[in-house]
Design a protein around this motif. Structure first.
Motif, PDB file in Angstrom:
ATOM      1  N   VAL A   1      45.305  30.647  36.422  1.00  0.00           N
ATOM      2  CA  VAL A   1      44.986  29.801  37.609  1.00  0.00           C
ATOM      3  C   VAL A   1      45.037  28.328  36.562  1.00  0.00           C
ATOM      4  CG1 VAL A   1      43.262  27.964  38.741  1.00  0.00           C
ATOM      5  CG2 VAL A   1      43.252  30.562  38.960  1.00  0.00           C
ATOM      6  N   ALA A   2      44.626  27.489  35.531  1.00  0.00           N
ATOM      7  CA  ALA A   2      45.274  26.762  35.149  1.00  0.00           C
ATOM      8  C   ALA A   2      46.760  26.656  34.481  1.00  0.00           C
ATOM      9  CB  ALA A   2      44.465  26.311  33.510  1.00  0.00           C
ATOM     10  N   ALA A   3      47.299  27.905  34.098  1.00  0.00           N
ATOM     11  CA  ALA A   3      49.061  27.885  34.081  1.00  0.00           C
ATOM     12  C   ALA A   3      49.342  27.888  35.787  1.00  0.00           C
ATOM     13  CB  ALA A   3      49.053  28.881  33.212  1.00  0.00           C
ATOM     14  N   GLY A   4      49.024  27.560  36.572  1.00  0.00           N
ATOM     15  CA  GLY A   4      49.695  28.174  37.545  1.00  0.00           C
ATOM     16  C   GLY A   4      50.071  28.469  38.760  1.00  0.00           C
ATOM     17  N   MET A   5      49.385  30.240  37.624  1.00  0.00           N
ATOM     18  CA  MET A   5      49.940  31.078  38.678  1.00  0.00           C
ATOM     19  C   MET A   5      49.712  31.162  39.920  1.00  0.00           C
ATOM     20  SD  MET A   5      51.674  33.296  36.224  1.00  0.00           S
ATOM     21  CE  MET A   5      52.001  32.830  34.715  1.00  0.00           C
ATOM     22  N   ARG A   6      50.906  32.122  40.435  1.00  0.00           N
ATOM     23  CA  ARG A   6      50.269  32.509  42.036  1.00  0.00           C
ATOM     24  C   ARG A   6      49.854  34.147  42.040  1.00  0.00           C
ATOM     25  NH1 ARG A   6      49.719  27.894  45.665  1.00  0.00           N
ATOM     26  NH2 ARG A   6      50.812  29.484  47.378  1.00  0.00           N
ATOM     27  N   ILE A   7      50.856  34.873  41.224  1.00  0.00           N
ATOM     28  CA  ILE A   7      49.761  35.933  41.354  1.00  0.00           C
ATOM     29  C   ILE A   7      49.587  36.723  40.212  1.00  0.00           C
ATOM     30  CG2 ILE A   7      51.023  37.982  42.228  1.00  0.00           C
ATOM     31  CD1 ILE A   7      53.370  37.358  43.798  1.00  0.00           C
TER      32      ILE A   7
ATOM     33  N   PRO B   1      34.201  49.898  36.863  1.00  0.00           N
ATOM     34  CA  PRO B   1      33.534  48.567  36.891  1.00  0.00           C
ATOM     35  C   PRO B   1      34.808  48.004  36.628  1.00  0.00           C
ATOM     36  CG  PRO B   1      32.745  50.207  35.037  1.00  0.00           C
ATOM     37  CD  PRO B   1      33.742  51.165  36.110  1.00  0.00           C
ATOM     38  N   TYR B   2      36.189  48.117  36.460  1.00  0.00           N
ATOM     39  CA  TYR B   2      37.507  47.158  36.366  1.00  0.00           C
ATOM     40  C   TYR B   2      37.943  46.511  37.294  1.00  0.00           C
ATOM     41  CZ  TYR B   2      42.586  46.774  36.409  1.00  0.00           C
ATOM     42  OH  TYR B   2      43.817  45.758  36.482  1.00  0.00           O
ATOM     43  N   LEU B   3      38.020  47.981  38.625  1.00  0.00           N
ATOM     44  CA  LEU B   3      38.130  47.757  39.464  1.00  0.00           C
ATOM     45  C   LEU B   3      37.422  46.356  40.507  1.00  0.00           C
ATOM     46  CD1 LEU B   3      39.057  51.512  40.641  1.00  0.00           C
ATOM     47  CD2 LEU B   3      40.632  49.143  40.110  1.00  0.00           C
ATOM     48  N   ALA B   4      36.202  46.707  40.239  1.00  0.00           N
ATOM     49  CA  ALA B   4      34.968  46.180  41.077  1.00  0.00           C
ATOM     50  C   ALA B   4      35.061  44.684  40.570  1.00  0.00           C
ATOM     51  CB  ALA B   4      33.713  46.296  40.307  1.00  0.00           C
ATOM     52  N   ARG B   5      35.146  44.724  39.023  1.00  0.00           N
ATOM     53  CA  ARG B   5      35.521  43.071  38.127  1.00  0.00           C
ATOM     54  C   ARG B   5      36.897  42.355  38.770  1.00  0.00           C
ATOM     55  NH1 ARG B   5      34.118  40.136  37.422  1.00  0.00           N
ATOM     56  NH2 ARG B   5      34.241  39.287  34.881  1.00  0.00           N
ATOM     57  N   VAL B   6      38.227  42.724  39.384  1.00  0.00           N
ATOM     58  CA  VAL B   6      39.209  42.662  39.689  1.00  0.00           C
ATOM     59  C   VAL B   6      38.676  41.949  41.484  1.00  0.00           C
ATOM     60  CG1 VAL B   6      41.832  43.005  40.645  1.00  0.00           C
ATOM     61  CG2 VAL B   6      40.675  43.996  38.637  1.00  0.00           C
ATOM     62  N   ALA B   7      38.405  42.853  41.826  1.00  0.00           N
ATOM     63  CA  ALA B   7      37.945  42.064  43.230  1.00  0.00           C
ATOM     64  C   ALA B   7      36.657  41.483  42.828  1.00  0.00           C
ATOM     65  CB  ALA B   7      36.874  43.294  44.258  1.00  0.00           C
ATOM     66  N   GLU B   8      35.931  40.791  41.667  1.00  0.00           N
ATOM     67  CA  GLU B   8      35.425  39.881  42.158  1.00  0.00           C
ATOM     68  C   GLU B   8      35.670  38.916  41.841  1.00  0.00           C
ATOM     69  OE1 GLU B   8      31.837  38.735  38.423  1.00  0.00           O
ATOM     70  OE2 GLU B   8      32.191  40.855  39.045  1.00  0.00           O
ATOM     71  N   ILE B   9      36.951  38.477  40.264  1.00  0.00           N
ATOM     72  CA  ILE B   9      37.634  37.672  40.378  1.00  0.00           C
ATOM     73  C   ILE B   9      38.556  36.783  41.214  1.00  0.00           C
ATOM     74  CG2 ILE B   9      39.580  37.160  39.037  1.00  0.00           C
ATOM     75  CD1 ILE B   9      38.207  38.787  36.249  1.00  0.00           C
ATOM     76  N   ALA B  10      38.763  37.733  42.039  1.00  0.00           N
ATOM     77  CA  ALA B  10      39.914  37.811  43.072  1.00  0.00           C
ATOM     78  C   ALA B  10      38.931  37.142  44.398  1.00  0.00           C
ATOM     79  CB  ALA B  10      40.360  38.799  43.950  1.00  0.00           C
ATOM     80  N   ARG B  11      37.439  37.047  44.745  1.00  0.00           N
ATOM     81  CA  ARG B  11      36.397  36.590  45.213  1.00  0.00           C
ATOM     82  C   ARG B  11      36.038  34.899  44.583  1.00  0.00           C
ATOM     83  NH1 ARG B  11      34.243  41.563  45.844  1.00  0.00           N
ATOM     84  NH2 ARG B  11      32.861  41.072  44.399  1.00  0.00           N
ATOM     85  N   ARG B  12      36.463  35.101  43.106  1.00  0.00           N
ATOM     86  CA  ARG B  12      36.001  33.751  42.305  1.00  0.00           C
ATOM     87  C   ARG B  12      36.861  32.756  42.700  1.00  0.00           C
ATOM     88  NH1 ARG B  12      35.955  31.670  37.633  1.00  0.00           N
ATOM     89  NH2 ARG B  12      36.597  33.909  36.838  1.00  0.00           N
TER      90      ARG B  12
ATOM     91  N   ALA C   1      40.192  29.978  46.616  1.00  0.00           N
ATOM     92  CA  ALA C   1      40.398  28.853  47.124  1.00  0.00           C
ATOM     93  C   ALA C   1      41.883  28.391  45.583  1.00  0.00           C
ATOM     94  CB  ALA C   1      39.546  27.736  47.240  1.00  0.00           C
ATOM     95  N   SER C   2      42.351  28.964  44.516  1.00  0.00           N
ATOM     96  CA  SER C   2      43.001  28.527  43.978  1.00  0.00           C
ATOM     97  C   SER C   2      44.401  28.659  44.080  1.00  0.00           C
ATOM     98  CB  SER C   2      42.176  29.692  42.199  1.00  0.00           C
ATOM     99  OG  SER C   2      43.253  30.421  42.398  1.00  0.00           O
TER     100      SER C   2
END
Length: 273
Positions: free
Chosen positions: A36-42, A66-77, A80-81
């Motif tokens: 996010v800090a680097a300006g990545m969009r995907i 657990p990995y898939l759950a973590r990706v979903a959690e990060i996407a939610r967090r 707005a980025s």
């Protein structure tokens, strides 16, 4: 997932990265924050897949959920980025019974799959990781491959051909990766007719397949090379192969490494068409 369409008008992306779930050097949150800090969009996470042999670099099957759950959690967090986070996986090909086309990997709810060859069978049939540092590779050449570098190169490309034919993946990972360690072990081997014939044959199959490939930037700073090597890029670009730029990041600092240079090379080649 239609990778070409996904990044058709976007350069602030990378779909190849590793974290604590495999051999990455940072956790997923740290990598996501850096993206996010680097300006990545995907941004795509792509842990080394579970495999059917012991490996300290590959994730465990029990960690997939657990990995898939973590990706979903990060996407939610980071909703707005402005950065979209994807759940990918770099899947090792270990012959007809284990690879991206296997039923197990097809059943996983992944956004995309990278197909890569890191392991090849030695002369006795035991699968050996040839993707480590050169010190490890050199030791394995003696312990497992009887010092036969031509066998290693031939088998890497044979496995790559088999994987391409079997399919089941969206992106071909670092298609000539063997060249790095082979080049250190036998300087000049990549310029020889034997190696070039193997690489050229495989690239022809890649072109015919229509698969998306990555221009992997991970080794540029330390080893002065991309995967595929620059010598192969004109042919690939001329043939219209869809090439995406991936940093294969194992650290937050590696997320943007050498990406601008890679895009500049591709732009220059496309301008000549």
């Amino acid at each position: 997932m239609d990778i070409a369409r996904l990044i058709s008008d976007e350069r602030q992306y990378t779909l190849h990265s590793h974290t604590e779930f495999c051999d990455g050097k940072a956790d997923m949150d740290s990598m996501a924050d850096a993206a996010v800090a680097a300006g990545m969009r995907i941004y795509g996470f792509s842990p080394h897949s579970p495999i059917c042999i012991p490996s300290p670099c590959n994730m465990k099957a029990d960690d997939v959920e657990p990995y898939l759950a973590r990706v979903a959690e990060i996407a939610r967090r980071h909703a707005a980025s402005g950065c979209r986070f994807l759940a990918g996986m770099e899947i090792d090909y270990l012959g007809p019974e284990w690879g991206p086309g296997s039923e197990y990997f097809r059943s996983l709810p992944l956004d995309y799959r990278i197909g890569s060859v890191h392991f090849i069978p030695d002369q006795s049939g035991e699968y050996i990781d040839i993707d480590g540092n050169f010190e490890s590779f050199s030791r394995k050449m003696s312990e497992h491959f009887r010092g036969d570098i031509e066998y290693v190169v031939e088998t890497f490309y044979s496995q790559s051909r088999e994987m391409l034919k079997a399919g089941g993946f969206d992106i071909l990972g670092h298609l000539d990766k063997v060249g790095q360690n082979a080049g250190y072990y036998a300087p000049g081997i990549e310029d020889g007719s034997h190696y070039r014939a193997l690489a050229d044959e495989f690239i022809g199959l890649v072109i015919d397949s229509g698969i998306t490939i990555e221009l992997n930037t991970k080794a540029r700073t330390r080893h002065g090379r991309f995967f595929p090597g620059e010598r192969y890029l004109p042919r690939l670009v001329e043939a219209g192969v869809n090439i995406i730029v991936n940093s294969d990041a194992h650290t937050p600092e590696g997320i943007t490494a050498s990406r601008d240079e890679a895009f500049a090379i591709l732009d220059s080649l496309k301008a000549r068409k």
